[in-house]
Design a protein around this motif. Sequence first.
Motif, PDB file in Angstrom:
ATOM      1  N   UNK A  96      21.205  40.843  33.893  1.00  0.00           N
ATOM      2  CA  UNK A  96      21.135  39.527  34.553  1.00  0.00           C
ATOM      3  C   UNK A  96      21.983  38.512  33.792  1.00  0.00           C
ATOM      4  N   UNK A  97      21.928  38.586  32.453  1.00  0.00           N
ATOM      5  CA  UNK A  97      22.740  37.689  31.623  1.00  0.00           C
ATOM      6  C   UNK A  97      24.227  37.946  31.855  1.00  0.00           C
ATOM      7  N   UNK A 153      42.651  35.251  36.671  1.00  0.00           N
ATOM      8  CA  UNK A 153      43.250  36.561  36.382  1.00  0.00           C
ATOM      9  C   UNK A 153      42.200  37.650  36.225  1.00  0.00           C
ATOM     10  N   UNK A 154      40.965  37.360  36.618  1.00  0.00           N
ATOM     11  CA  UNK A 154      39.948  38.406  36.633  1.00  0.00           C
ATOM     12  C   UNK A 154      38.877  38.267  35.565  1.00  0.00           C
ATOM     13  N   UNK A 170      36.333  37.746  29.312  1.00  0.00           N
ATOM     14  CA  UNK A 170      35.723  39.017  28.907  1.00  0.00           C
ATOM     15  C   UNK A 170      34.257  38.780  28.592  1.00  0.00           C
ATOM     16  N   UNK A 171      33.402  39.621  29.169  1.00  0.00           N
ATOM     17  CA  UNK A 171      31.958  39.509  28.958  1.00  0.00           C
ATOM     18  C   UNK A 171      31.419  40.869  28.500  1.00  0.00           C
ATOM     19  N   UNK A 229      29.482  36.224  34.196  1.00  0.00           N
ATOM     20  CA  UNK A 229      30.599  36.482  35.107  1.00  0.00           C
ATOM     21  C   UNK A 229      30.767  35.349  36.117  1.00  0.00           C
ATOM     22  N   UNK A 230      29.641  34.894  36.676  1.00  0.00           N
ATOM     23  CA  UNK A 230      29.700  33.776  37.640  1.00  0.00           C
ATOM     24  C   UNK A 230      30.212  32.512  36.969  1.00  0.00           C
TER      25      UNK A 230
END
Length: 286
Positions: free
Chosen positions: A34-35, A56-57, A22-23, A40-41
Amino acid sequence: MATVREIPPRKKEPTLKKVAAYCRVSTKDQGQLDSLAAQERYYEERIKANPNWQFAGIYSDVGSGTTIKGRKRLNALISACRRGRVDMVLIKSASRFARNTVDTLKTIRMLRRWNVDVYFEAEDIHSLHETSEFLLTVICAQAQDESESKSADIKWGLQKSFSDPDSKYYQRKCYGYRHDENGKLVINEKEAEVVRLIFRMSREGASLSQIAGILQEQGISSPRGKTVWSKESLRKILNNEKYLGSVVLQKTFVANCLSHKQIKNDGQQDKYEIIGNHKPIITEDI
């Protein structure tokens, strides 16, 4: 005589742990977006690189951390956990999850009941560990205090600005007005004619529904460019003191930085008014 044949047990395939991340960032500022993309990457690569984990996403939100309500992707992640699609969630820090202590503990306890572990990377805390709740309470309480302090600073800054008659807040544009080269409110005559028509019909006793119907019949678009005028749009125009040349600030306020709910100011806080701030559209002879 029959012999007993020994059959070796079937080898079980190792069960992979279903791991999601989770982000969250607070605003749509390009630097924060951008952060978010970098987070995510990072988490996708990290999860996929672990042979014991199943990807799992990635669930991401842009918005305040003071409440969980309204964060669609976090709520989607919680739903996935409830359905058994996620065993562990990776999060950069506790403050990325929520700055509201009550929300955080309530959600963590719910996930714990489903045996879902939440790992807060910065604090190196696993939510399934016995000591995690005490540590998270302390961390989230500090984050909540920071949010409340920041909210108080913002309120103080707004009130100082409202006290300044040259503040840009007194020049906020609405339907019927435009800005001149100095950023001051001046009448947009085409829109002003519609405003006068609305006030004239209201003073003659027409209901909001009747006014909306007449405007639609005449092919006059709403302030948002729609063919149908809502009652709320008409009500806001008829109750807007700007059409009389005045401006009132702090008609509503946020009482609680955690809920972000706007409350009508019925005397709980000061209001700020400038009479004759700009040329009125509505006069007594309309």
